[in-house]
Design a protein around this motif. Structure first.
Motif, PDB file in Angstrom:
ATOM      1  N   GLN A 155      13.013   2.555  39.448  1.00 55.95           N
ATOM      2  CA  GLN A 155      14.216   3.059  38.763  1.00 55.95           C
ATOM      3  C   GLN A 155      14.033   4.492  38.268  1.00 55.95           C
ATOM      4  OE1 GLN A 155      16.328  -0.252  36.432  1.00 55.95           O
ATOM      5  NE2 GLN A 155      14.241  -1.069  36.593  1.00 55.95           N
ATOM      6  N   GLY A 156      12.993   5.161  38.778  1.00 55.28           N
ATOM      7  CA  GLY A 156      12.801   6.576  38.468  1.00 55.28           C
ATOM      8  C   GLY A 156      12.060   6.858  37.185  1.00 55.28           C
ATOM      9  N   GLY A 157      11.406   5.852  36.627  1.00 49.90           N
ATOM     10  CA  GLY A 157      10.658   6.056  35.393  1.00 49.90           C
ATOM     11  C   GLY A 157       9.161   5.971  35.612  1.00 49.90           C
ATOM     12  N   ARG A 158       8.427   5.926  34.531  1.00 50.77           N
ATOM     13  CA  ARG A 158       6.976   5.727  34.618  1.00 50.77           C
ATOM     14  C   ARG A 158       6.532   4.844  33.462  1.00 50.77           C
ATOM     15  NH1 ARG A 158       3.329   9.065  31.764  1.00 50.77           N
ATOM     16  NH2 ARG A 158       4.340  10.420  30.224  1.00 50.77           N
ATOM     17  N   ILE A 159       5.334   4.273  33.597  1.00 55.76           N
ATOM     18  CA  ILE A 159       4.821   3.355  32.583  1.00 55.76           C
ATOM     19  C   ILE A 159       3.373   3.708  32.299  1.00 55.76           C
ATOM     20  CG2 ILE A 159       4.090   1.603  34.270  1.00 55.76           C
ATOM     21  CD1 ILE A 159       5.035  -0.542  32.238  1.00 55.76           C
ATOM     22  N   TRP A 160       2.956   3.559  31.048  1.00 54.09           N
ATOM     23  CA  TRP A 160       1.586   3.893  30.674  1.00 54.09           C
ATOM     24  C   TRP A 160       1.173   3.066  29.461  1.00 54.09           C
ATOM     25  CZ3 TRP A 160       5.900   6.683  29.734  1.00 54.09           C
ATOM     26  CH2 TRP A 160       6.169   7.100  28.421  1.00 54.09           C
ATOM     27  N   ALA A 161      -0.097   3.148  29.120  1.00 51.25           N
ATOM     28  CA  ALA A 161      -0.623   2.352  28.006  1.00 51.25           C
ATOM     29  C   ALA A 161      -1.635   3.163  27.213  1.00 51.25           C
ATOM     30  CB  ALA A 161      -1.263   1.067  28.524  1.00 51.25           C
ATOM     31  N   GLU A 162      -1.695   2.864  25.915  1.00 52.77           N
ATOM     32  CA  GLU A 162      -2.701   3.461  25.026  1.00 52.77           C
ATOM     33  C   GLU A 162      -3.350   2.310  24.265  1.00 52.77           C
ATOM     34  OE1 GLU A 162      -0.824   6.795  22.736  1.00 52.77           O
ATOM     35  OE2 GLU A 162       0.907   6.216  23.982  1.00 52.77           O
ATOM     36  N   SER A 163      -4.679   2.333  24.191  1.00 55.83           N
ATOM     37  CA  SER A 163      -5.351   1.216  23.512  1.00 55.83           C
ATOM     38  C   SER A 163      -6.779   1.584  23.132  1.00 55.83           C
ATOM     39  CB  SER A 163      -5.350  -0.022  24.412  1.00 55.83           C
ATOM     40  OG  SER A 163      -5.916  -1.126  23.735  1.00 55.83           O
ATOM     41  N   LYS A 164      -7.233   0.975  22.049  1.00 58.40           N
ATOM     42  CA  LYS A 164      -8.621   1.081  21.638  1.00 58.40           C
ATOM     43  C   LYS A 164      -9.085  -0.306  21.202  1.00 58.40           C
ATOM     44  CE  LYS A 164      -8.724   5.905  20.121  1.00 58.40           C
ATOM     45  NZ  LYS A 164      -8.973   6.814  18.969  1.00 58.40           N
ATOM     46  N   PRO A 165     -10.305  -0.685  21.557  1.00 57.41           N
ATOM     47  CA  PRO A 165     -10.786  -2.016  21.147  1.00 57.41           C
ATOM     48  C   PRO A 165     -10.701  -2.192  19.634  1.00 57.41           C
ATOM     49  CG  PRO A 165     -12.281  -1.022  22.741  1.00 57.41           C
ATOM     50  CD  PRO A 165     -11.298   0.037  22.362  1.00 57.41           C
ATOM     51  N   GLY A 166     -10.077  -3.307  19.215  1.00 56.56           N
ATOM     52  CA  GLY A 166      -9.953  -3.621  17.795  1.00 56.56           C
ATOM     53  C   GLY A 166      -8.811  -2.926  17.096  1.00 56.56           C
ATOM     54  N   ALA A 167      -8.087  -2.038  17.792  1.00 56.43           N
ATOM     55  CA  ALA A 167      -7.010  -1.275  17.156  1.00 56.43           C
ATOM     56  C   ALA A 167      -5.659  -1.547  17.788  1.00 56.43           C
ATOM     57  CB  ALA A 167      -7.325   0.217  17.210  1.00 56.43           C
ATOM     58  N   GLY A 168      -5.543  -2.580  18.593  1.00 57.76           N
ATOM     59  CA  GLY A 168      -4.276  -2.921  19.213  1.00 57.76           C
ATOM     60  C   GLY A 168      -3.966  -2.088  20.445  1.00 57.76           C
ATOM     61  N   SER A 169      -2.791  -2.347  21.039  1.00 57.34           N
ATOM     62  CA  SER A 169      -2.372  -1.666  22.262  1.00 57.34           C
ATOM     63  C   SER A 169      -0.920  -1.226  22.129  1.00 57.34           C
ATOM     64  CB  SER A 169      -2.510  -2.601  23.469  1.00 57.34           C
ATOM     65  OG  SER A 169      -3.831  -3.062  23.611  1.00 57.34           O
ATOM     66  N   LYS A 170      -0.595  -0.187  22.889  1.00 58.91           N
ATOM     67  CA  LYS A 170       0.779   0.304  22.905  1.00 58.91           C
ATOM     68  C   LYS A 170       1.177   0.552  24.359  1.00 58.91           C
ATOM     69  CE  LYS A 170       3.735   4.041  21.186  1.00 58.91           C
ATOM     70  NZ  LYS A 170       3.763   5.305  20.406  1.00 58.91           N
ATOM     71  N   PHE A 171       2.156  -0.218  24.834  1.00 57.90           N
ATOM     72  CA  PHE A 171       2.670  -0.063  26.195  1.00 57.90           C
ATOM     73  C   PHE A 171       4.016   0.651  26.132  1.00 57.90           C
ATOM     74  CE2 PHE A 171      -0.361  -3.446  26.590  1.00 57.90           C
ATOM     75  CZ  PHE A 171      -0.919  -3.276  27.851  1.00 57.90           C
ATOM     76  N   SER A 172       4.160   1.689  26.951  1.00 58.06           N
ATOM     77  CA  SER A 172       5.392   2.478  26.933  1.00 58.06           C
ATOM     78  C   SER A 172       5.910   2.676  28.346  1.00 58.06           C
ATOM     79  CB  SER A 172       5.136   3.850  26.300  1.00 58.06           C
ATOM     80  OG  SER A 172       4.548   3.735  25.019  1.00 58.06           O
ATOM     81  N   PHE A 173       7.242   2.780  28.438  1.00 58.05           N
ATOM     82  CA  PHE A 173       7.833   3.130  29.731  1.00 58.05           C
ATOM     83  C   PHE A 173       9.057   4.000  29.497  1.00 58.05           C
ATOM     84  CE2 PHE A 173      10.144  -0.708  28.614  1.00 58.05           C
ATOM     85  CZ  PHE A 173      11.455  -0.453  29.040  1.00 58.05           C
ATOM     86  N   SER A 174       9.407   4.772  30.522  1.00 58.55           N
ATOM     87  CA  SER A 174      10.563   5.661  30.414  1.00 58.55           C
ATOM     88  C   SER A 174      11.586   5.310  31.492  1.00 58.55           C
ATOM     89  CB  SER A 174      10.139   7.127  30.563  1.00 58.55           C
ATOM     90  OG  SER A 174       9.571   7.356  31.838  1.00 58.55           O
ATOM     91  N   ILE A 175      12.839   5.499  31.172  1.00 58.20           N
ATOM     92  CA  ILE A 175      13.949   5.233  32.103  1.00 58.20           C
ATOM     93  C   ILE A 175      14.921   6.410  32.002  1.00 58.20           C
ATOM     94  CG2 ILE A 175      15.974   3.778  32.465  1.00 58.20           C
ATOM     95  CD1 ILE A 175      13.534   2.470  33.539  1.00 58.20           C
ATOM     96  N   PRO A 176      15.449   6.885  33.142  1.00 60.84           N
ATOM     97  CA  PRO A 176      16.364   8.034  33.094  1.00 60.84           C
ATOM     98  C   PRO A 176      17.616   7.746  32.270  1.00 60.84           C
ATOM     99  CG  PRO A 176      15.623   7.628  35.347  1.00 60.84           C
ATOM    100  CD  PRO A 176      15.171   6.460  34.536  1.00 60.84           C
ATOM    101  N   LEU A 177      18.038   8.736  31.497  1.00 61.89           N
ATOM    102  CA  LEU A 177      19.269   8.619  30.716  1.00 61.89           C
ATOM    103  C   LEU A 177      20.494   8.744  31.625  1.00 61.89           C
ATOM    104  CD1 LEU A 177      18.386  10.910  27.669  1.00 61.89           C
ATOM    105  CD2 LEU A 177      18.572   8.416  27.626  1.00 61.89           C
ATOM    106  N   ALA A 178      21.568   8.096  31.244  1.00 56.96           N
ATOM    107  CA  ALA A 178      22.830   8.243  31.973  1.00 56.96           C
ATOM    108  C   ALA A 178      23.453   9.571  31.579  1.00 56.96           C
ATOM    109  CB  ALA A 178      23.766   7.091  31.636  1.00 56.96           C
ATOM    110  N   LYS A 179      24.035  10.269  32.543  1.00 58.59           N
ATOM    111  CA  LYS A 179      24.662  11.557  32.273  1.00 58.59           C
ATOM    112  C   LYS A 179      25.950  11.346  31.478  1.00 58.59           C
ATOM    113  CE  LYS A 179      22.814  13.912  36.324  1.00 58.59           C
ATOM    114  NZ  LYS A 179      23.148  14.656  37.586  1.00 58.59           N
ATOM    115  N   GLU A 180      26.161  12.247  30.524  1.00 62.03           N
ATOM    116  CA  GLU A 180      27.386  12.149  29.720  1.00 62.03           C
ATOM    117  C   GLU A 180      28.602  12.517  30.559  1.00 62.03           C
ATOM    118  OE1 GLU A 180      27.077  14.468  26.217  1.00 62.03           O
ATOM    119  OE2 GLU A 180      25.279  13.428  25.475  1.00 62.03           O
ATOM    120  N   GLU A 181      29.628  11.723  30.441  1.00 62.06           N
ATOM    121  CA  GLU A 181      30.859  11.973  31.224  1.00 62.06           C
ATOM    122  C   GLU A 181      31.749  12.986  30.526  1.00 62.06           C
ATOM    123  OE1 GLU A 181      32.640   8.201  31.805  1.00 62.06           O
ATOM    124  OE2 GLU A 181      31.025   7.433  33.086  1.00 62.06           O
TER     125      GLU A 181
END
Length: 585
Positions: free
Chosen positions: A559-585
């Motif tokens: 769908q034209g986005g990307r996905i990535w993760a940030e994590s450290k042992p014992g400090a939890g994880s953060k999963f993120s993804f991006s999706i293109p915005l719809a153009k304003e009409e």
């Protein structure tokens, strides 16, 4: 006058002898194991014998018999150096075809031996005459002399021709320079030596003695210059790199800063069916299918980054070859890009195996769905006691069975999803959707599961204005469910999971952060690969298929986005993804 001449000629011969001996020692000490070094040492040894014999031959105080003995010693040198010179040039030009020729090898051995034998039998130099500067000889007028002279011209002419031809064909500037130096410094002494040692005696002119080995010092000094400047007799990083590249089993292309092909190794030529000249100086896009030229050229021509790319190559006969291209930017020491190295791997067989595997997974998954549905339905009927009462223990056992049937159904669904993604068979219904509403719906679906596990599930940052994206709503649901479900598995009781939505440029970014055990740094590169489950232990606990993150990655990228993760042992994880915005009409 005569004494002065004797001293001059004797001195010249002694100086030449010392130079040859020093060069001989230097070359052998430099790299005795090198075949090229040994061949040059053999040439220099011939000149040592030849020059050494002239010191005595050009001395009027020695007897005729002594002069003849030393002349018979010298013939070993002047009769053999042509064969060794040819052998050296064949090694230098890497002419394997000629080196492997049995006829040529026999000729190179038999020719000097026949000359030596003819001289020792008295068939070449038939008379010795004393001059003011020493002893001279008289060549025979028999065909033996003319056959020797013609064969001598043939060998030396062949040496010069091979060097000249190699200097024109090679693209290596170092080797071209070496060949020109060796060739140019050999021509003058060969001409002068031919005059003093062959032409003048045949014309009955004996004012100067034989000086060929002294003139050939010029050629020897040419070799010294090539050694000092180019170090071609030692193994250098450049020479080693050339040999490694040529012998590489994987195709390799070297491009200049304008993306023209500078060099293609043998593996590339074999894979694509081109000759070196057909690719030389051509644009790299000549090996790409027409419909992919712009996209692939943009990847490889990027001056900002290097990386790995999936691409298709087009062979000379039109075949399309799937490949992985790994690019590396070559930079000048003072800055700026010189060119690009592209190492490719033919993925034809791997692609066939993937197709077979995907077809197998798809077929098996479809075949399992029907019997699983029947099993699940049968268990549900018994649990609902439609055909009679069942005991408490029976209910517990059947409930566990149904849970495992559900888990197996989810596994089959995941396998089908991943196979469709990899086969590019997922149909997307892209439309304008409010991503905030989608996230809220998912959170409401998973609230009860989080509550059962005593995990706080909440919505964090949310823009004030509605955020609309261009995406497939159902697939977006699946992505968010996968990420939150993954966090629920690995977050302990009392932990928390927070979902944030932010807008960055032309994308909406969704992040799912948890307070779980985190992920080891060594496992991060494989996080979105198939069937990856880190830290899973046997027995009760978090279970899954290891496909959720891989499916999410595929759906996001489609769908034209990307996905990535940030994590450290014992400090939890953060999963993120991006999706293109719809153009304003």
């Amino acid at each position: 006058m005569g004494g002065s001449l004797i001293n001059i000629y004797s001195f010249v011969h002694i100086v030449s002898l010392v130079i040859y001996l020093l060069l001989l020692i230097y070359i052998l000490a430099n790299n005795f194991r090198s075949a090229i070094n040994r061949s040059i040492a053999a040439i220099l040894f011939c000149f040592v014998l030849w020059t050494f014999s002239l010191i005595f031959i050009h001395n009027p105080l020695v007897s005729q018999s002594t002069a003849r003995i030393f002349y018979d010693i010298g013939v070993i040198g002047w009769a053999s150096f042509g064969s060794f010179a040819l052998y050296f040039v064949l090694l230098f030009t890497r002419n394997r075809r000629w080196l492997q020729s049995k006829l040529l090898r026999v000729t190179m051995i038999v020719w000097p031996l026949s000359i030596i034998y003819s001289q020792w039998k008295g068939w070449l130099a038939v008379d010795y005459i004393q001059r003011s500067w020493g002893w001279s000889y008289h060549w025979t007028d028999s065909p033996i002399f003319f056959s020797y002279y013609l064969s001598y011209l043939f060998f030396i002419g062949l040496v010069i021709y091979l060097l000249f031809s190699f200097s024109r064909k090679t693209n290596d500037k170092t080797q071209k320079g070496q060949a020109l130096i060796i060739m140019s410094t050999s021509i003058v002494p060969l001409i002068l030596g031919g005059i003093t040692d062959v032409l003048l005696p045949k014309l009955n002119i004996h004012t100067v003695p034989n000086m060929a080995p002294d003139f050939v010092v010029i050629w020897a000094m040419g070799i010294v210059y090539a050694i000092v400047r180019y170090r071609f007799l030692a193994i250098t990083p450049a020479v080693a790199a050339d040999n490694i590249i040529a012998a590489m089993p994987d195709p390799l292309l070297l491009l200049d800063e304008d993306q023209n092909i500078v060099f293609a190794n043998g593996a590339t030529l074999n894979l694509l069916g081109y000759s070196p000249k057909e690719l030389q100086d051509k644009r790299i896009d000549v090996v790409f299918p027409l419909e992919q030229k712009e996209e692939q050229l943009a990847n490889i021509a990027s001056k900002e980054r290097a990386g790995n790319y999936n691409l298709d190559l087009m062979a000379k006969d039109g075949r399309i070859i799937p490949a992985i291209c790994s690019t590396s930017i070559i930079k000048r020491s003072i800055g700026g890009v010189v060119g690009t190295v592209c190492i490719m791997k033919d993925m034809t067989e791997a692609r066939k195996i993937d197709i077979m595997k995907d077809e197998f997974v798809t077929n098996v998954s479809h075949e399992l769905r029907t019997p699983l549905s029947i099993i699940k339905e049968g268990i549900s009927i018994i649990l609902e006691e439609i055909y009679g009462k069942i005991g408490k223990e029976q209910k517990e056992l059947l409930s566990v069975s149904r849970q495992n049937v559900d888990r197996l159904s989810r596994l089959i669904d995941d396998l089908l999803d991943i196979s469709k993604i990899e086969a590019h068979k997922v149909k997307l219904e892209i439309r304008k959707s409010n991503i905030g509403d989608i996230i809220k719906d998912v959170l409401s679906q998973l609230k009860s599961t989080a509550r059962e596990r005593r995990i706080k599930l909440s919505l964090g940052k949310l823009p004030r204005q509605p955020v609309f994206v261009l995406a497939d709503k159902d697939k977006l649901d699946q992505i968010v469910i996968n990420l939150i479900s993954n966090s629920l598995k690995f977050t302990p009781r009392g932990g928390s999971i927070k979902v944030d939505i932010v807008v960055r440029e032309n994308f909406a970014e969704v992040s799912v952060a948890d307070t779980g055990k985190g992920i080891e740094e060594k496992d991060m590169p494989r996080l979105f690969s198939k069937f990856q489950q880190f830290g899973r232990k046997p027995g009760p606990g978090a279970k899954g298929t290891g496909l959720g993150l891989s499916i999410s990655k595929g759906l996001v990228e489609m769908q034209g986005g990307r996905i990535w993760a940030e994590s450290k042992p014992g400090a939890g994880s953060k999963f993120s993804f991006s999706i293109p915005l719809a153009k304003e009409e």
